[in-house]
Design a protein around this motif. Structure first.
Motif, PDB file in Angstrom:
ATOM      1  N   GLY A  83       0.815  -1.208   0.000  1.00 19.40           N
ATOM      2  CA  GLY A  83       0.000   0.000   0.000  1.00 19.40           C
ATOM      3  C   GLY A  83       0.852   1.264   0.000  1.00 19.40           C
ATOM      4  N   ARG A  85       2.487   4.615  -1.138  1.00 19.46           N
ATOM      5  CA  ARG A  85       1.918   5.667  -1.968  1.00 19.46           C
ATOM      6  C   ARG A  85       2.862   6.860  -2.021  1.00 19.46           C
ATOM      7  NH1 ARG A  85       0.148   4.667   2.726  1.00 19.46           N
ATOM      8  NH2 ARG A  85      -0.264   6.253   4.280  1.00 19.46           N
ATOM      9  N   GLU A  87       3.978  10.766  -2.205  1.00 14.39           N
ATOM     10  CA  GLU A  87       3.476  11.997  -1.616  1.00 14.39           C
ATOM     11  C   GLU A  87       4.539  13.069  -1.823  1.00 14.39           C
ATOM     12  OE1 GLU A  87       3.157  12.897   2.908  1.00 14.39           O
ATOM     13  OE2 GLU A  87       1.348  11.793   2.295  1.00 14.39           O
ATOM     14  N   TYR A  95       7.697   8.491  -0.093  1.00 16.86           N
ATOM     15  CA  TYR A  95       6.787   7.357  -0.126  1.00 16.86           C
ATOM     16  C   TYR A  95       6.283   7.068   1.278  1.00 16.86           C
ATOM     17  CZ  TYR A  95       8.428   6.821  -4.851  1.00 16.86           C
ATOM     18  OH  TYR A  95       8.712   7.064  -6.162  1.00 16.86           O
ATOM     19  N   HIS A  97       3.838   4.661   3.840  1.00 18.58           N
ATOM     20  CA  HIS A  97       3.359   3.285   3.948  1.00 18.58           C
ATOM     21  C   HIS A  97       3.198   2.936   5.420  1.00 18.58           C
ATOM     22  CE1 HIS A  97       7.226   1.865   5.451  1.00 18.58           C
ATOM     23  NE2 HIS A  97       7.734   2.757   4.631  1.00 18.58           N
TER      24      HIS A  97
END
Length: 173
Positions: A83, A85, A87, A95, A97
């Motif tokens: 998961g 993501r 940013e 990243y 998580h």
């Protein structure tokens, strides 16, 4: 230890070096030539929980596959599993998580992919030691080209000697 980070310049750029160290927790030592998995000691040094350690070991094995084959599919699967993501923070991509140490390693890999340095992480075809190719053209194939490793072993030299002997044997027939 197979090869170090000394004169051969095998250390990766800062964020990628921990990934290279993780990948080299599995190796084929020059002296025994038998695969050795040092992951348990690697995880113990970091005091990871058993679940985190198991997840990082699985990630390590998949990342080795990516380095050795060039197939990025396992990376995409790990992105979904963790998961992770992107940013934007302070003008750069970070990243986020909730995947613990595995997520941190994956974030370092994704940062290296976007920076173009991931493709320079390579595995020696002989001993499978993972090294960072810092040559100008990115064409390095072996961990070491000249004797300087343990027992004077250099995978590149050995490969060239094998090829030479094979050509000589073919020519003699």
């Amino acid at each position: 230890m197979v090869n170090g980070t000394g004169p051969g310049g095998q250390a990766a750029p800062a964020g990628l070096e921990p990934v290279r160290t993780l990948l080299n927790s599995w190796l084929i030592p020059n002296d025994s030539r038998r695969p050795t998995d040092n992951f348990a000691a690697f995880a113990a040094e970091r005091r990871w929980e058993p679940g985190d350690a198991a997840r990082v070991r699985e990630l390590r094995d998949d990342l080795r596959q990516v380095v050795e084959t060039g197939d990025a599919d396992p990376l995409n699967q790990w992105i979904g599993r963790t998961g992770i993501r992107p940013e934007v923070a302070d003008g750069v991509i970070a990243y986020r998580h909730d995947a613990g140490p595995a997520g941190e390693f994956l974030a370092a890999v994704l940062s290296a992919v976007s920076a173009g340095t991931w493709k320079r992480l390579k595995a020696c075809p002989d001993c499978r030691w993972v090294f960072y190719d810092n040559t100008r053209n990115g064409g390095k194939r072996w961990c070491l080209m000249y004797a300087g490793g343990p027992d004077g072993r250099a995978c590149g030299t050995i490969a060239k000697v094998r090829r030479y002997r094979s050509r000589q044997a073919t020519a003699a027939q």
